[in-house]
Design a protein around this motif. Structure first.
Motif, PDB file in Angstrom:
ATOM      1  N   GLU A 272      -7.122  -4.985 -35.944  1.00 33.45           N
ATOM      2  CA  GLU A 272      -6.793  -4.502 -34.595  1.00 33.45           C
ATOM      3  C   GLU A 272      -5.693  -5.329 -33.953  1.00 33.45           C
ATOM      4  O   GLU A 272      -4.915  -4.833 -33.128  1.00 33.45           O
ATOM      5  N   ILE A 273      -5.578  -6.601 -34.336  1.00 31.33           N
ATOM      6  CA  ILE A 273      -4.540  -7.472 -33.762  1.00 31.33           C
ATOM      7  C   ILE A 273      -3.406  -7.719 -34.757  1.00 31.33           C
ATOM      8  O   ILE A 273      -2.626  -8.659 -34.604  1.00 31.33           O
ATOM      9  N   GLY A 274      -3.348  -6.876 -35.799  1.00 32.71           N
ATOM     10  CA  GLY A 274      -2.207  -6.917 -36.707  1.00 32.71           C
ATOM     11  C   GLY A 274      -2.329  -7.846 -37.885  1.00 32.71           C
ATOM     12  O   GLY A 274      -1.328  -8.154 -38.528  1.00 32.71           O
ATOM     13  N   LEU A 275      -3.534  -8.310 -38.212  1.00 33.24           N
ATOM     14  CA  LEU A 275      -3.729  -9.216 -39.338  1.00 33.24           C
ATOM     15  C   LEU A 275      -4.487  -8.488 -40.447  1.00 33.24           C
ATOM     16  O   LEU A 275      -5.643  -8.108 -40.270  1.00 33.24           O
ATOM     17  N   THR A 276      -3.840  -8.302 -41.593  1.00 38.22           N
ATOM     18  CA  THR A 276      -4.466  -7.651 -42.743  1.00 38.22           C
ATOM     19  C   THR A 276      -4.162  -8.452 -43.996  1.00 38.22           C
ATOM     20  O   THR A 276      -3.052  -8.960 -44.170  1.00 38.22           O
ATOM     21  N   PRO A 277      -5.127  -8.577 -44.918  1.00 43.31           N
ATOM     22  CA  PRO A 277      -4.933  -9.424 -46.097  1.00 43.31           C
ATOM     23  C   PRO A 277      -4.240  -8.702 -47.243  1.00 43.31           C
ATOM     24  O   PRO A 277      -4.469  -7.511 -47.479  1.00 43.31           O
ATOM     25  N   ALA A 278      -3.400  -9.436 -47.975  1.00 41.16           N
ATOM     26  CA  ALA A 278      -2.845  -8.923 -49.226  1.00 41.16           C
ATOM     27  C   ALA A 278      -3.818  -9.165 -50.370  1.00 41.16           C
ATOM     28  O   ALA A 278      -3.809  -8.472 -51.379  1.00 41.16           O
ATOM     29  N   ALA A 279      -4.680 -10.173 -50.210  1.00 45.31           N
ATOM     30  CA  ALA A 279      -5.731 -10.493 -51.172  1.00 45.31           C
ATOM     31  C   ALA A 279      -6.799 -11.266 -50.416  1.00 45.31           C
ATOM     32  O   ALA A 279      -6.514 -11.918 -49.410  1.00 45.31           O
ATOM     33  N   LEU A 280      -8.040 -11.180 -50.881  1.00 40.61           N
ATOM     34  CA  LEU A 280      -9.092 -11.913 -50.172  1.00 40.61           C
ATOM     35  C   LEU A 280     -10.182 -12.363 -51.119  1.00 40.61           C
ATOM     36  O   LEU A 280     -10.323 -11.853 -52.233  1.00 40.61           O
ATOM     37  N   PHE A 281     -10.956 -13.333 -50.649  1.00 41.99           N
ATOM     38  CA  PHE A 281     -12.134 -13.852 -51.345  1.00 41.99           C
ATOM     39  C   PHE A 281     -13.235 -13.943 -50.300  1.00 41.99           C
ATOM     40  O   PHE A 281     -13.066 -14.621 -49.281  1.00 41.99           O
ATOM     41  N   ASP A 282     -14.342 -13.248 -50.528  1.00 41.38           N
ATOM     42  CA  ASP A 282     -15.455 -13.228 -49.577  1.00 41.38           C
ATOM     43  C   ASP A 282     -16.564 -14.130 -50.115  1.00 41.38           C
ATOM     44  O   ASP A 282     -17.189 -13.828 -51.133  1.00 41.38           O
ATOM     45  N   THR A 283     -16.799 -15.244 -49.442  1.00 43.92           N
ATOM     46  CA  THR A 283     -17.794 -16.201 -49.932  1.00 43.92           C
ATOM     47  C   THR A 283     -19.209 -15.642 -49.867  1.00 43.92           C
ATOM     48  O   THR A 283     -20.051 -15.983 -50.699  1.00 43.92           O
ATOM     49  N   GLU A 284     -19.505 -14.787 -48.888  1.00 41.72           N
ATOM     50  CA  GLU A 284     -20.843 -14.190 -48.839  1.00 41.72           C
ATOM     51  C   GLU A 284     -21.056 -13.259 -50.016  1.00 41.72           C
ATOM     52  O   GLU A 284     -22.091 -13.304 -50.691  1.00 41.72           O
ATOM     53  N   LEU A 285     -20.091 -12.383 -50.282  1.00 40.29           N
ATOM     54  CA  LEU A 285     -20.212 -11.444 -51.383  1.00 40.29           C
ATOM     55  C   LEU A 285     -20.253 -12.174 -52.722  1.00 40.29           C
ATOM     56  O   LEU A 285     -20.999 -11.790 -53.633  1.00 40.29           O
ATOM     57  N   ALA A 286     -19.483 -13.246 -52.849  1.00 41.74           N
ATOM     58  CA  ALA A 286     -19.547 -14.055 -54.071  1.00 41.74           C
ATOM     59  C   ALA A 286     -20.960 -14.602 -54.269  1.00 41.74           C
ATOM     60  O   ALA A 286     -21.497 -14.589 -55.388  1.00 41.74           O
ATOM     61  N   GLY A 287     -21.574 -15.060 -53.172  1.00 37.61           N
ATOM     62  CA  GLY A 287     -22.940 -15.555 -53.251  1.00 37.61           C
ATOM     63  C   GLY A 287     -23.907 -14.477 -53.698  1.00 37.61           C
ATOM     64  O   GLY A 287     -24.845 -14.736 -54.468  1.00 37.61           O
ATOM     65  N   ARG A 288     -23.699 -13.242 -53.232  1.00 37.19           N
ATOM     66  CA  ARG A 288     -24.567 -12.133 -53.651  1.00 37.19           C
ATOM     67  C   ARG A 288     -24.404 -11.841 -55.145  1.00 37.19           C
ATOM     68  O   ARG A 288     -25.389 -11.639 -55.861  1.00 37.19           O
ATOM     69  N   LEU A 289     -23.158 -11.800 -55.599  1.00 38.44           N
ATOM     70  CA  LEU A 289     -22.918 -11.519 -57.013  1.00 38.44           C
ATOM     71  C   LEU A 289     -23.507 -12.618 -57.904  1.00 38.44           C
ATOM     72  O   LEU A 289     -23.868 -12.363 -59.058  1.00 38.44           O
ATOM     73  N   LEU A 290     -23.593 -13.825 -57.364  1.00 39.48           N
ATOM     74  CA  LEU A 290     -24.203 -14.932 -58.103  1.00 39.48           C
ATOM     75  C   LEU A 290     -25.711 -14.996 -57.908  1.00 39.48           C
ATOM     76  O   LEU A 290     -26.372 -15.911 -58.404  1.00 39.48           O
ATOM     77  N   ASN A 291     -26.245 -14.030 -57.143  1.00 38.40           N
ATOM     78  CA  ASN A 291     -27.691 -13.865 -56.957  1.00 38.40           C
ATOM     79  C   ASN A 291     -28.337 -15.013 -56.192  1.00 38.40           C
ATOM     80  O   ASN A 291     -29.515 -15.325 -56.400  1.00 38.40           O
ATOM     81  N   TYR A 292     -27.572 -15.645 -55.287  1.00 36.73           N
ATOM     82  CA  TYR A 292     -28.200 -16.621 -54.406  1.00 36.73           C
ATOM     83  C   TYR A 292     -29.172 -15.873 -53.484  1.00 36.73           C
ATOM     84  O   TYR A 292     -28.830 -14.813 -52.949  1.00 36.73           O
ATOM     85  N   PRO A 293     -30.376 -16.399 -53.286  1.00 38.63           N
ATOM     86  CA  PRO A 293     -31.354 -15.671 -52.466  1.00 38.63           C
ATOM     87  C   PRO A 293     -30.969 -15.568 -50.997  1.00 38.63           C
ATOM     88  O   PRO A 293     -31.336 -14.608 -50.324  1.00 38.63           O
ATOM     89  N   ARG A 294     -30.223 -16.545 -50.494  1.00 39.24           N
ATOM     90  CA  ARG A 294     -29.762 -16.521 -49.100  1.00 39.24           C
ATOM     91  C   ARG A 294     -28.279 -16.852 -49.093  1.00 39.24           C
ATOM     92  O   ARG A 294     -27.860 -17.845 -49.704  1.00 39.24           O
ATOM     93  N   VAL A 295     -27.497 -16.008 -48.428  1.00 41.92           N
ATOM     94  CA  VAL A 295     -26.041 -16.145 -48.532  1.00 41.92           C
ATOM     95  C   VAL A 295     -25.370 -16.351 -47.183  1.00 41.92           C
ATOM     96  O   VAL A 295     -24.168 -16.146 -47.046  1.00 41.92           O
ATOM     97  N   GLY A 296     -26.129 -16.754 -46.153  1.00 38.04           N
ATOM     98  CA  GLY A 296     -25.506 -17.139 -44.892  1.00 38.04           C
ATOM     99  C   GLY A 296     -24.610 -18.343 -45.116  1.00 38.04           C
ATOM    100  O   GLY A 296     -24.834 -19.154 -46.025  1.00 38.04           O
TER     101      GLY A 296
END
Length: 423
Positions: A118-142
């Motif tokens: 909304e303020i003009g910032l969009t990524p060309a590439a990204l890494f989501d630490t929460e989603l990485a934690g989910r893919l690694l099956n951590y029980p809590r990913v906060g």
């Protein structure tokens, strides 16, 4: 003389767990960037920095109707941390240009990507630490949990739900906000190494690429999410809920306040049940207290009056109309074969998730599974069925790695559900 009681030898007790150290700012708290000149200075540092850019945004959820960002935090090696107040700035284009095609690091990207776009910032590439934690099956990913688990440091989280539209922002809030990005670069590297070790780095790349085009779902009949709606009986009362909800939503949008601060959902349900016709009756209805209830009483009464006078044909149905399959609990009655397909498919996907150490919902979105099993391809040729299921899942938005793991299991579920039972 009585004998002295013998003293039992003390058992070896485990050493107490050492207290986890509280995370502190490594470079101190930087000043808030709230002028175009200060933004240009920080953007130059950001462009000269190296590696990925940690980024986070703070909104005023629970206080404001809008989802706008009231603070943007950034950190990059060589540039330090920047705390950007976007409200008084002319544009944030210098930040977008400075970051260029560098990777963003976010935690729970879907929460922040819309307000940043909304303020003009969009990524060309990204890494989501929460989603990485989910893919690694951590029980809590906060974020705080992952930081404590992987970095051995404890984060303060007491300012997570404050009103970030407040000005000036208190120093403790700013310290909290700065810490959120200070940990992300190191956390990202640890998680990236673990994804490689687990053979899930390509899965993660596909997921992160998919997030770049994320847009919040547009809710149809959003008023049906009113808490306590199940208590409402009759289409007329449902119409009253809808009318009150829409009146509240419009007013909240105009005043940029969260709708529940005008009147709570419980008040809407109570009024739709009682259908008061005058101010006195309205204000004695459960939930109608406070300034929002009293000040806007004419608006609430107008909404109730409109619902009371609405033609029967215009009243909402009890069951919402949707383009998806019915609720799974209704499948057995509507289509026993489809119910059997779903049962077999869910068990297979669950087994695959356990085998690959993934949360089931990350292996395949539940809605994709239900849609595919409610209306699978018509062919029963095994090869053609698999090919068409692959196309079907791709059309829903499933990623290649998800399709590769689950499509064969779904094809078997379709065939097995219709196979004659032995005996």
């Amino acid at each position: 003389m009585a004998e002295s009681p013998t003293t039992e030898p003390e058992e070896d007790l485990p050493e107490p767990e050492p207290e986890v150290a509280l995370l502190a700012l490594a470079d101190g708290l930087p000043p808030v960037i709230d002028t175009d000149e200060a933004l240009a200075d920080y953007a130059a540092k950001l462009a000269a920095g190296s590696g990925p850019v940690a980024i986070d945004a703070e909104r005023a959820s629970g206080y404001r109707y809008s989802n706008r960002a009231y603070l943007v935090q950034l950190r990059r090696v060589g540039a330090g941390t920047g705390l950007v107040d976007p409200i008084p700035l002319t544009t944030l284009a210098p930040l977008q240009e400075a970051i260029g095609d560098a990777e963003w690091i976010l935690h729970a990207a879907t929460q922040d990507l819309p307000c940043l776009a909304e303020i003009g910032l969009t990524p060309a590439a990204l890494f989501d630490t929460e989603l990485a934690g989910r893919l690694l099956n951590y029980p809590r990913v906060g974020l705080a949990t992952l930081v404590e688990t992987l970095l051995g440091a404890r984060m303060k989280k007491e300012h997570s739900a404050v009103d970030w539209s407040t000005r000036p922002l208190p120093q403790p809030w700013l310290e909290y906000a700065a810490l959120d990005v200070e940990v992300l670069v190191e956390l990202r590297q640890l998680l990236a190494d673990q994804l490689v070790e687990a053979g899930k780095d390509d899965w993660a790349r596909q997921e992160f690429d998919n997030l770049r085009s994320f847009e919040p779902a547009v809710r149809v009949d959003a008023w049906r999410r009113t808490s306590g709606l199940h208590k409402v009986r009759g289409r007329r009362a449902l119409g009253a809920v809808r009318a009150l909800w829409e009146a509240r939503d419009q007013l909240a949008r105009e005043r940029d306040v969260t709708p529940g601060r005008l009147i709570p959902d419980s008040a809407i349900v109570a009024a739709a049940t009682a259908m008061p016709t005058n101010r006195s009756a309205l204000m004695s209805t459960q939930g109608f207290h406070g300034r929002g209830a009293s000040r806007f009483a004419p608006i609430w009464l107008d909404a109730l009056r409109a619902a009371a006078e609405m033609d029967e044909s215009e009243l909402p149905s009890r069951t919402p109309r949707g383009d998806g399959p019915p609720a799974p609990r209704a499948w057995a009655e509507k289509s026993p074969v489809a119910a059997r397909r779903l049962e077999i498919a869910k068990a297979a996907v669950s087994a695959l998730a356990e085998e690959h150490q993934l949360p089931t919902e990350n292996l395949l979105t539940p809605d994709h599974l239900r849609r595919a099993m409610w209306e699978p391809p018509s062919t029963r040729d095994p090869v053609e069925l698999l090919e068409r299921l692959i196309d079907q899942l791709r059309g829903y938005g499933a990623r290649s790695w998800q399709i590769g793991l689950t499509a064969p299991a779904l094809a078997r579920a379709v065939l097995d559900a219709e196979a004659p039972k032995a005996g």
